[in-house]
Design a protein around this motif. Structure first.
Motif, short mmCIF file in Angstrom:
data_model
loop_
_atom_site.label_atom_id
_atom_site.label_comp_id
_atom_site.label_asym_id
_atom_site.label_seq_id
_atom_site.Cartn_x
_atom_site.Cartn_y
_atom_site.Cartn_z
N GLU A 53 48.50 35.05 37.58
CA GLU A 53 47.59 35.88 38.33
C GLU A 53 47.79 37.32 38.21
O GLU A 53 46.73 37.72 38.20
CB GLU A 53 47.75 35.45 39.89
N TYR A 54 49.06 37.97 37.90
CA TYR A 54 49.28 39.23 37.90
C TYR A 54 48.29 39.61 36.51
O TYR A 54 47.69 40.69 36.59
CB TYR A 54 50.71 39.63 37.77
N MET B 23 46.06 38.22 34.84
CA MET B 23 44.59 38.23 35.08
C MET B 23 43.85 39.38 35.84
O MET B 23 42.99 39.86 35.55
CB MET B 23 44.08 36.77 35.58
N THR B 24 44.67 39.55 37.01
CA THR B 24 44.38 40.85 37.91
C THR B 24 44.40 42.05 36.83
O THR B 24 43.46 42.73 37.25
CB THR B 24 44.96 40.91 39.06
N ASN B 25 45.28 42.41 36.00
CA ASN B 25 45.43 43.54 35.67
C ASN B 25 45.09 43.78 34.02
O ASN B 25 45.68 44.16 33.11
CB ASN B 25 47.05 43.93 35.66
N SER C 102 42.60 44.68 32.42
CA SER C 102 41.82 45.80 31.59
C SER C 102 43.06 46.85 31.71
O SER C 102 42.76 47.39 30.75
CB SER C 102 40.83 46.35 32.54
N ARG C 103 43.93 47.00 32.44
CA ARG C 103 45.15 47.85 32.48
C ARG C 103 45.98 47.47 31.33
O ARG C 103 46.45 48.31 30.34
CB ARG C 103 45.90 47.76 33.66
N ASP D 94 39.05 28.39 39.03
CA ASP D 94 38.04 29.52 38.90
C ASP D 94 38.03 30.02 37.47
O ASP D 94 38.52 30.77 36.84
CB ASP D 94 38.62 30.52 39.85
N ALA E 166 36.95 33.41 36.60
CA ALA E 166 38.05 34.73 36.68
C ALA E 166 38.63 34.64 35.18
O ALA E 166 39.46 35.53 34.83
CB ALA E 166 39.05 34.37 38.06
N LYS F 100 36.77 36.25 32.81
CA LYS F 100 36.47 37.64 32.88
C LYS F 100 37.77 38.47 32.51
O LYS F 100 37.69 39.33 31.76
CB LYS F 100 36.51 37.91 34.30
N ALA F 101 38.94 37.76 32.81
CA ALA F 101 40.47 38.28 32.37
C ALA F 101 40.41 38.45 30.80
O ALA F 101 40.77 39.56 30.23
CB ALA F 101 41.49 37.43 32.81
N GLU G 149 38.32 41.07 29.52
CA GLU G 149 38.84 42.26 29.73
C GLU G 149 39.84 42.69 28.50
O GLU G 149 40.02 43.77 28.21
CB GLU G 149 39.33 42.48 31.18
#
Length: 374
Positions: A218-219, A221-223, A225-226, A300, A303, A306-307, A310
């Motif tokens: 989850e981390y 996927m959320t990050n 782009s970073r 999802d 999501a 998308k990850a 990115e």
């Protein structure tokens, strides 16, 4: 819970210019400066192996021999490396490069009862701390048995892992994007493991391993782009998560945390690429497999996609060099691939064993997720 012994890679050298400190690190962890064997390929020898070899010699190692991998993850390469290890009797074997070189180092050292250290130069897979080595199917594999498809040899964890973050940053991004995809595939693997356990197909289960894996996926996927921008904290978190896979599998009690139905689909996609003479990375095939199976599992998938977008991983058939028809074929064959894996691992029950993918349904899923266009 039954009592069991757990071991994993417990020593890491991690950070900028870590390769420059590798010889000192070896002394710190008690490696005698006698003989060493390096497993490289032509590229990794230029990138890190040659300087690494000279560094060991300057630090006092008596003799350093190098084996250059040419044919990939096959028995003949392991046999060649074993012969060098057998003759030199090294205090340590270093696997330098990606998954193939590292797995050959693992297997050759393990079979000759030597210790090994992994030195990844790319992060396309989690081989650096994994307890298994993966090889291509042959009439006679590394374990002496015939294998039709890819197979694993359990070797245990490495003594240590050396990661030079600057070396990884300088590598083509495609490799790291593939590794990212391979890691977040855990969102599907966890669902399949839950399913297998609930159906009584897999007696081994670990909520602890699942908790850690889910939080890390989850981390990432959320990050995403970073990580793609190589922001130091996020990028290092990605590398450390990949390095943690050996720990997860040992705490989990098996390798179900690493792969599920998404890897079954990826196997089919790889076979389609082979037929089309397309060279792809394992993680790129897994990227598509994860999107498709996340949809089937009612996760999802948006999501997930998308990850992957990115981070720069492929999300369509065309981006992997495959036709739309090839993806549909891989999906419709997925159950039979899963069944073939069950012959080696009776616990490998996934959603594919419960939902039959007809040609129409496979096409619907691939269209809905945008993996194919028509």
């Amino acid at each position: 819970m039954e009592v069991r012994s757990v071991s994993f890679c417990g020593r890491f050298l991690f950070g900028r210019n870590a390769l420059d400190r590798a010889a000192d690190f070896c002394r710190e962890i008690g490696i005698e400066e006698s003989n060493a064997v390096l497993i490289n390929d032509v590229n990794t020898w230029k990138i890190a192996g040659e300087e690494f070899s000279q560094s060991l010699i300057r630090s006092g190692f008596k003799r350093v021999e190098t084996t250059i991998v040419e044919k990939g993850a096959v028995r003949s390469e392991v046999d060649r490396a074993r012969e060098v290890v057998r003759l030199l009797k090294p205090c340590i074997v270093f696997g330098i490069g990606g998954g193939v070189n590292i797995d050959i180092a693992k297997a050759s050292a393990f079979l000759e009862k030597a210790r090994w250290i992994t030195v990844p130069t790319i992060f396309a897979a989690d081989a650096m701390t994994g307890i298994k080595a993966t090889f291509r199917g042959e009439e006679k594999g590394v374990d002496g048995k015939p294998h039709e498809g890819d197979y694993d040899l359990t070797v245990g964890p490495p003594l240590a892992c050396v990661v030079d973050t600057e070396t990884i940053k300088e590598a083509p991004w495609r490799f790291q994007a593939a590794g990212f995809a391979d890691y977040i595939a855990k969102v599907c693997a966890i669902e399949d493991w839950n399913l297998a356990y609930s159906r009584g197909k897999d007696p081994v289960y670990s909520e602890y391993a699942i908790m850690l894996a889910r939080a890390q996926a989850e981390y990432l996927m959320t990050n995403a782009s970073r990580i793609r921008g190589m922001e130091e904290e996020a990028f290092n978190a990605f590398l450390l998560a990949m390095m943690n896979d050996g720990f997860l599998t040992q705490m989990g009690g098996n390798s179900r945390i690493l792969f599920g139905s998404e890897h079954v689909v990826a196997q089919g996609l790889m076979e389609e690429q082979d037929r089309a003479n397309v060279r792809g990375l394992h993680g790129e095939q897994v990227a598509l497999g994860t999107i498709l199976m996340a949809y089937l599992q009612r996760l999802d998938w948006v999501a997930v996609k998308k990850a992957l977008e990115e981070v720069g991983a492929p999300v369509t058939a065309g981006q992997t060099g495959l036709s739309d028809q090839a993806v549909v074929r891989a999906l419709t064959r997925a159950r039979s691939i899963n069944e073939s894996w069950l012959s080696d691992r009776s616990d490998f029950h996934t959603i594919l064993m419960e939902k039959s993918l007809t040609n129409a349904l496979a096409k619907e899923i691939a269209l809905e997720t945008g993996v194919i266009e028509s």
